[in-house]
Design a protein around this motif. Structure first.
Motif, PDB file in Angstrom:
ATOM      1  N   GLU A 253      -4.061  -0.848   2.098  1.00  0.00           N
ATOM      2  CA  GLU A 253      -4.439  -2.329   2.207  1.00  0.00           C
ATOM      3  C   GLU A 253      -4.489  -2.631   3.844  1.00  0.00           C
ATOM      4  OE1 GLU A 253      -4.990  -5.050   0.261  1.00  0.00           O
ATOM      5  OE2 GLU A 253      -5.541  -3.169  -1.210  1.00  0.00           O
ATOM      6  N   ILE A 254      -3.748  -2.152   4.504  1.00  0.00           N
ATOM      7  CA  ILE A 254      -3.330  -2.370   5.911  1.00  0.00           C
ATOM      8  C   ILE A 254      -4.694  -1.857   6.767  1.00  0.00           C
ATOM      9  CG2 ILE A 254      -2.414  -1.638   8.146  1.00  0.00           C
ATOM     10  CD1 ILE A 254       0.621  -1.723   6.431  1.00  0.00           C
ATOM     11  N   LYS A 255      -5.223  -0.706   6.199  1.00  0.00           N
ATOM     12  CA  LYS A 255      -6.487   0.014   6.859  1.00  0.00           C
ATOM     13  C   LYS A 255      -7.654  -0.604   6.169  1.00  0.00           C
ATOM     14  CE  LYS A 255      -8.352   3.469   8.775  1.00  0.00           C
ATOM     15  NZ  LYS A 255      -9.764   3.261   8.504  1.00  0.00           N
ATOM     16  N   LYS A 256      -7.735  -1.195   5.010  1.00  0.00           N
ATOM     17  CA  LYS A 256      -8.925  -2.086   4.636  1.00  0.00           C
ATOM     18  C   LYS A 256      -8.786  -3.292   5.694  1.00  0.00           C
ATOM     19  CE  LYS A 256     -10.315  -4.278   0.631  1.00  0.00           C
ATOM     20  NZ  LYS A 256      -9.807  -4.750  -0.472  1.00  0.00           N
ATOM     21  N   ALA A 257      -7.616  -4.150   5.903  1.00  0.00           N
ATOM     22  CA  ALA A 257      -7.559  -5.290   6.460  1.00  0.00           C
ATOM     23  C   ALA A 257      -8.119  -5.145   8.039  1.00  0.00           C
ATOM     24  CB  ALA A 257      -6.528  -5.682   6.728  1.00  0.00           C
ATOM     25  N   LEU A 258      -7.767  -3.530   8.501  1.00  0.00           N
ATOM     26  CA  LEU A 258      -8.066  -3.263   9.830  1.00  0.00           C
ATOM     27  C   LEU A 258      -9.354  -3.139  10.151  1.00  0.00           C
ATOM     28  CD1 LEU A 258      -6.891  -2.835  12.649  1.00  0.00           C
ATOM     29  CD2 LEU A 258      -6.718  -0.216  12.231  1.00  0.00           C
TER      30      LEU A 258
END
Ligand code: LMR
Length: 327
Positions: A253-258
């Motif tokens: 999820e964090i990578k997607k937001a990034l």
């Protein structure tokens, strides 16, 4: 009575443990530029997306303008766990890897489209992993743009730079680039550039339109040569210890937001390369000089020998792949 206090103590422990379990993962994102820049906007977008999607689980705190760490310290701090994310310019990694020096070679990329093709191609993607031995993870590239030369005197030909002091980022390639025109390069942190220029401790510097504008360098530099002689882009990094310590779903999820924040930052970069240039022109504080083809060719000829000097450290294949991205 004793039973009661034992029960209270157990309850307190349970509540305490739950609170500890529920504490959100904190991501301190440290950078050196102003908020109204591609990197500043990307970091804020990332914070907002995480807030929207992962509230209570992850919290991003952004520290702009070298408030937390300068770029020369941030990677050490990251390895110590004092900061979790940063996006130093690609010129600031030479202590950790030699291959990223490719991005500093003068006149390598003809424009930002070529830079994008190289970064997204196999060679560029492989470079994201070049820091793994040092405990750092490259999460993605972010654009700022092509660099321009600013100075107290008009720079039209390489001879105009002779003997002049230029601030550079901590990069041996950039040092060689300025030495190639017989100038005097000085490695200094970004946070000191304005004062160095204002007090005339140095004569000039190289940077993108958005950095020259947002940090007001144009107010203390009467001339800016539109040289587009190199690229200033970023690598968003984290530490392997932090990244691999996250659980898989959260990491995804964090990578997607990034990735979404980087897309946004890249749009801002493309926009600001022209709007900030225009704002500087409109200010009347600094004259923007354009080079004739013959003048530009003189800079190319003077600076290009730097490629050969670093070919051994960077790799001839990598340089070839970068050249091929110009099509
Ligand atoms: C510089 O030091 O000039 C740049 O790397 C600053 C930045 O992060 O854009």
């Amino acid at each position: 009575m004793r039973l009661l206090s034992a029960a209270v103590a157990t309850l307190a422990l349970t509540v305490g443990a739950q609170a500890a379990m529920a504490a959100p993962v904190e991501i301190k994102f440290s950078h050196v530029v102003a908020e109204n820049t591609p990197k500043g906007q990307m970091a804020n977008k990332f914070r907002d997306l995480v807030e929207e999607r992962l509230a209570g689980k992850v919290e991003v705190k952004v520290f702009p303008s070298s408030q937390l760490f300068g770029d020369n310290k941030v990677l050490e701090a990251m390895l110590l766990g004092d900061v979790q994310m940063a996006a130093p310019s690609l010129s600031k990694f030479q202590k950790y890897t030699k291959s990223l020096q490719i991005f500093d070679l003068p006149f390598l990329f003809k424009d930002m489209e070529a830079v994008e093709r190289f970064q997204q191609g196999p060679a560029g993607q492989k470079l994201l992993g070049s820091l793994s031995k040092k405990g750092l993870v490259g999460l993605g590239y972010l654009h700022n743009g092509m660099k321009q030369l600013s100075a107290n005197n008009p720079l039209k030909t390489p001879a105009d730079a002779n003997g002049r002091k230029f601030r550079i980022m901590t990069s041996d390639v950039l040092q060689a680039q300025f030495e190639a025109v017989e100038a005097v390069p000085l490695k200094k942190p970004f946070s000191e550039v304005f004062t160095l220029l204002q007090t005339k401790a140095i004569d000039g510097q190289e940077n993108t339109w958005s950095n020259i504008y947002s940090k007001k360098f144009f107010e203390v530099q009467p001339y800016i040569t539109e040289s587009n002689h190199g690229v200033l882009d970023y690598l968003v990094v984290t530490s392997a210890e932090f990244w691999m310590g996250l659980d898989d779903d959260l990491r995804t999820e964090i990578k997607k937001a990034l990735d979404e924040a980087i897309k946004h930052g890249n749009m801002v970069a493309a926009e600001k390369a022209s709007t900030d240039k225009q704002a500087i022109a409109d200010s009347g504080r600094s004259e923007i000089l354009t080079l004739t083809d013959a003048e530009r060719q003189q800079w190319v000829e003077a600076m290009k020998p730097v490629w050969k000097k670093f070919e051994g450290e960077i790799g001839a294949d990598l340089i070839e792949a970068a050249v091929a991205s110009n099509k």
